[in-house]
Design a protein around this motif. Structure first.
Motif, PDB file in Angstrom:
ATOM      1  N   ALA A 228       0.438  -1.424   0.091  1.00  0.00           N
ATOM      2  CA  ALA A 228       0.227  -0.003  -0.096  1.00  0.00           C
ATOM      3  C   ALA A 228       1.291   0.971   0.419  1.00  0.00           C
ATOM      4  N   LEU A 229       1.500   1.017   0.954  1.00  0.00           N
ATOM      5  CA  LEU A 229       2.835   2.721   0.980  1.00  0.00           C
ATOM      6  C   LEU A 229       3.360   2.671  -0.721  1.00  0.00           C
ATOM      7  N   TRP A 230       4.040   1.332  -0.797  1.00  0.00           N
ATOM      8  CA  TRP A 230       4.718   1.700  -2.119  1.00  0.00           C
ATOM      9  C   TRP A 230       3.122   2.394  -3.539  1.00  0.00           C
ATOM     10  N   ARG A 231       2.570   2.008  -3.382  1.00  0.00           N
ATOM     11  CA  ARG A 231       1.563   2.512  -4.665  1.00  0.00           C
ATOM     12  C   ARG A 231       1.380   3.424  -4.145  1.00  0.00           C
ATOM     13  N   LEU A 232       0.945   4.409  -2.765  1.00  0.00           N
ATOM     14  CA  LEU A 232       0.996   5.335  -2.313  1.00  0.00           C
ATOM     15  C   LEU A 232       2.322   6.463  -2.909  1.00  0.00           C
TER      16      LEU A 232
END
Length: 277
Positions: free
Chosen positions: A87-91
């Motif tokens: 999720a953080l990477w996509r953010l």
């Protein structure tokens, strides 16, 4: 160029490198966690196809399988943390853009934002299961409950129908992208040998096609629920998979789809190893 400006440039580059390294690790952990879940769901679906329907073939069923194993709680925490990393990477893709020449386009950022929200939800459900505050839940019950509530809203039928169409179209797109082998653009193909590349192609095409078929079927059931105003016609992942066994092809269609989900799990491991991030 002054000494101070050179030092400042060096610090900026160092921060970017550090951020890139952290996000790369987060992405690879996320792909690994995704692979584990899809692999288990595919195995559970295969068991259903061959007459053992004791567990739900969905995320909740996969988590329950892991929880029963030695060190299961440790594995659950690792999966949850890996999905947080995804999720953080996509953010980070929303904020800084993704790899590729068109990675900074608004459409790419919007798609990354949707994926960020999705993986944040999945991570929350896995971590809730890990701490014991969540049961993993039946995807079928959740789908019916959400559909029933949505149908009570103003223009609820239209909203549910539109959501179903969106999921079905996404499924067609996922399958088409897999068949076109568009994942080649995201992989470090030069680091693979011919046999490895062929194996990745098999898992990427077969797994992506199966995943697309499942999405398309789930979306079609949601549309049917909206048209007939019957929440019970909406199906979660488990019911969607079981519905394949009710076709004229019988359980063999479910076998093919389930095997495809296993392949997608393996493909996710390949993405964890060779994905450009």
């Amino acid at each position: 160029m002054t000494t101070s400006s050179t030092a400042q440039t060096g610090r900026i580059q160092a921060r970017r490198a550090a951020r890139g390294s952290v996000m790369e690790g987060a992405a690879r952990a996320g792909f690994t966690a995704r692979g584990v879940i899809y692999l288990l769901v595919g195995v559970l679906a295969l068991q259903i196809a061959f007459g053992d329907g004791g567990r739900q073939a969905d995320r909740g069923g996969a988590l329950a399988v892991l929880a029963d194993k030695p060190f299961g709680s440790v594995v659950l925490w690792a999966l949850g943390i890996g999905l947080v990393g995804m999720a953080l990477w996509r953010l980070s893709e929303v904020v800084f853009g993704s790899v590729g020449p068109d990675g900074r386009k608004a459409t790419k950022r919007l798609l990354s934002a949707a994926r960020c929200v999705f993986y944040a939800f999945v991570a929350y459900s896995v971590l809730s299961f890990a701490v014991g505050s969540g049961s993993g839940g039946s995807s079928d019950k959740q789908s019916k409950d959400i559909t029933a509530r949505a149908l009570e809203w103003p223009a609820g039928q239209w909203l549910v129908g539109a959501a179903g169409v969106g999921v079905a179209v996404a499924g067609v797109w996922i399958a088409a992208q897999a068949l076109r082998r568009s994942f080649h653009d995201k992989l470090k193909l030069a680091q693979m040998g011919p046999r490895v590349r062929k194996l990745v192609d098999v898992t990427g095409i077969g797994g992506g096609a199966a995943r697309g078929v499942v999405f398309t079927a789930a979306g079609a059931f949601a549309v049917s629920a909206a048209v007939d105003y019957e929440p019970k016609k909406a199906k979660g992942l488990d019911d969607t998979l079981r519905s394949f066994a009710e076709t004229p092809l019988g359980p063999w269609l479910l076998v093919l789809v389930a095997a495809g989900l296993v392949l997608f799990g393996v493909f996710s491991f390949a993405m964890a190893r060779w994905r450009r991030v």
